[in-house]
Design a protein around this motif. Structure first.
Motif, PDB file in Angstrom:
ATOM      1  N   ARG A  94       1.610  11.912 -10.736  1.00  0.00           N
ATOM      2  CA  ARG A  94       1.319  12.938 -10.943  1.00  0.00           C
ATOM      3  C   ARG A  94       2.366  14.152 -10.211  1.00  0.00           C
ATOM      4  N   ILE A  95       3.881  13.842  -9.819  1.00  0.00           N
ATOM      5  CA  ILE A  95       4.457  14.963  -9.893  1.00  0.00           C
ATOM      6  C   ILE A  95       5.687  14.180 -11.318  1.00  0.00           C
TER       7      ILE A  95
ATOM      8  N   ILE B 236      13.745   6.109  -9.092  1.00  0.00           N
ATOM      9  CA  ILE B 236      13.064   5.936  -7.981  1.00  0.00           C
ATOM     10  C   ILE B 236      12.119   5.010  -7.253  1.00  0.00           C
ATOM     11  N   LEU B 237      11.129   4.701  -8.641  1.00  0.00           N
ATOM     12  CA  LEU B 237       9.933   3.705  -8.508  1.00  0.00           C
ATOM     13  C   LEU B 237      11.434   2.057  -8.154  1.00  0.00           C
TER      14      LEU B 237
ATOM     15  N   LEU C 141       1.203  -1.199  -0.148  1.00  0.00           N
ATOM     16  CA  LEU C 141       0.187   0.146   0.018  1.00  0.00           C
ATOM     17  C   LEU C 141       1.049   1.018   0.080  1.00  0.00           C
ATOM     18  N   THR C 142       2.004   1.261   0.240  1.00  0.00           N
ATOM     19  CA  THR C 142       2.931   2.221   0.857  1.00  0.00           C
ATOM     20  C   THR C 142       3.465   2.760  -1.006  1.00  0.00           C
ATOM     21  N   PHE C 143       3.575   0.978  -1.027  1.00  0.00           N
ATOM     22  CA  PHE C 143       4.855   1.794  -2.445  1.00  0.00           C
ATOM     23  C   PHE C 143       3.495   2.428  -3.436  1.00  0.00           C
ATOM     24  N   THR C 144       2.037   1.546  -3.531  1.00  0.00           N
ATOM     25  CA  THR C 144       1.318   2.616  -4.148  1.00  0.00           C
ATOM     26  C   THR C 144       1.089   3.912  -4.073  1.00  0.00           C
ATOM     27  N   ILE C 145       0.913   4.330  -3.007  1.00  0.00           N
ATOM     28  CA  ILE C 145       0.757   5.385  -2.314  1.00  0.00           C
ATOM     29  C   ILE C 145       1.716   6.297  -3.100  1.00  0.00           C
TER      30      ILE C 145
ATOM     31  N   VAL D 209       4.072   5.728  -6.152  1.00  0.00           N
ATOM     32  CA  VAL D 209       3.653   5.644  -7.144  1.00  0.00           C
ATOM     33  C   VAL D 209       2.805   6.625  -7.894  1.00  0.00           C
ATOM     34  N   ALA D 210       1.824   7.012  -7.236  1.00  0.00           N
ATOM     35  CA  ALA D 210       0.579   7.675  -7.151  1.00  0.00           C
ATOM     36  C   ALA D 210       1.322   9.126  -7.168  1.00  0.00           C
TER      37      ALA D 210
END
Length: 359
Positions: free
Chosen positions: A206-207, A241-242, A195-199, A201-202
């Motif tokens: 967006r940036i 980063i990701l 879930l942290t990883f998904t946040i 990514v989002a």
């Protein structure tokens, strides 16, 4: 319900059918040697980052405080993993149940703190870029509270198994990878990190979309080559980063999910190597979030070779600050050209904010 607090660690390993080596084997030597090597790099790199942030006042801003806290978490991870290396293999059978929980709690706490810090940094990047600020307006008091909150969450999650969410009183729930941990806890911890990883990514997506749109709007004031380079550099930052997070964490998280949901799956073959891989993220973090910052590199040189380059660094200025002063000078010269220059400042700030964390 019968609890087995007084049983040996080997009792739970036998239930989970996880073998404890009686003598040191080649695989044990390889894992321990590789683990200690990673620990050495993790400890050295993160101490260097913390010293640089402490010594250079140009880093006394919220984002760098978060980077320093990330370095502290990764340093703790290196120390915790080194402790694990000296309490693994044949040494595991000599541990008491409480000592085993301490060993695992150190690992869980440090890795959780590192992951939450990564998310906090991503959110700070987002807030700074979208509000067109050079630095976050977050006060030092709020930064301290955020850091305290990060460590409280990490410590609680690390202590949860020893406080009852384990299989000490329910051996049918014992996992294979961590024989004293409940399968449900492993699933919870893995899902929380995913879930942290998904946040993350989002947020970074967006940036990137925002800055690419700004870059496109400003392309009429700059060359198409510069516009293309901006987008490519930002994409490279986001991917690295990701990508690093995915490469280091995904194998281990998948194993945890399999261990928690599939009793017949073989998760023990590569578990130690995947744990080393997850620890490598604590080694990569200083590179991604610090080493490509020019001012940070100059500070590293002052620390490592002060007699050689110390005198040359006195007149150095932060790239972020220099660009801001340059924009202010352009504004003064252009007068009413503020909208165009303001757009360039936003774009340049986005590049600086991301490039300071690029690896």
């Amino acid at each position: 319900m019968v609890c087995h607090d007084n049983e040996s660690v080997k009792f739970f390993y036998d239930i989970s059918k996880k073998n404890i080596s009686e003598t040191w084997q080649t695989k044990d030597f390889v894992v321990v040697s590789l683990g200690l090597l990673v620990c050495a790099f993790v400890i050295f790199a993160n101490i260097l980052v913390m010293l640089a942030i402490f010594m250079n006042r140009r880093f006394h801003y919220p984002i760098y405080y978060l980077l320093g806290n990330l370095a502290a978490a990764d340093l703790f991870a290196g120390v915790s993993y080194m402790y694990l290396m000296f309490h693994t293999g044949p040494w595991t059978s000599k541990l008491s149940v409480s000592q085993w929980f301490v060993r695992q709690a150190l690992i869980d706490t440090s890795l959780t703190a590192s992951v939450i810090n990564l998310m906090a940094i991503a959110l700070e990047r987002h807030q700074t870029i979208f509000t067109m600020q050079l630095h976050s307006k977050m006060t030092n008091h709020r930064v301290v509270l955020l850091i305290i909150g990060i460590w409280l969450i990490a410590i609680v999650l690390g202590l949860v198994p020893s406080m009852g969410w384990s299989c000490v009183c329910n051996t049918m729930e014992c996992s294979n990878m961590a024989p004293l941990y409940s399968r449900s806890y492993l699933v919870f911890w893995a899902v929380l990190n995913l879930l942290t990883f998904t946040i993350m990514v989002a947020v970074y997506t967006r940036i990137f979309v925002y800055v690419r749109r700004k870059s496109h709007r400003m392309s009429q004031h700059t060359s198409q080559i510069k516009h293309k380079e901006t987008v490519v550099n930002l994409m490279k930052t986001v991917v690295m980063i990701l990508g690093c997070f995915v490469v280091c964490w995904t194998p281990g998280l998948v194993l945890l999910l399999l261990d928690g949901s599939c009793e017949s799956c073989d998760v023990l073959t590569y578990e130690k190597f995947f744990l080393v891989l997850a620890e490598c993220n604590s080694f990569m973090n200083p590179i991604i979030y610090s080493y490509r910052d020019k001012d940070m590199r100059h500070t590293f040189k002052r620390i490592l070779c002060f007699p050689c380059v110390g005198s040359q660094q006195e007149g150095e200025h932060s790239g972020v600050r220099f660009n801001t002063l340059e924009q202010e000078a352009r504004r003064a010269r252009d007068g009413d050209g503020a909208p165009a220059n303001g757009g360039r400042l936003v774009l340049k700030e986005a590049e600086n904010m991301l490039d300071s964390t690029e690896s």
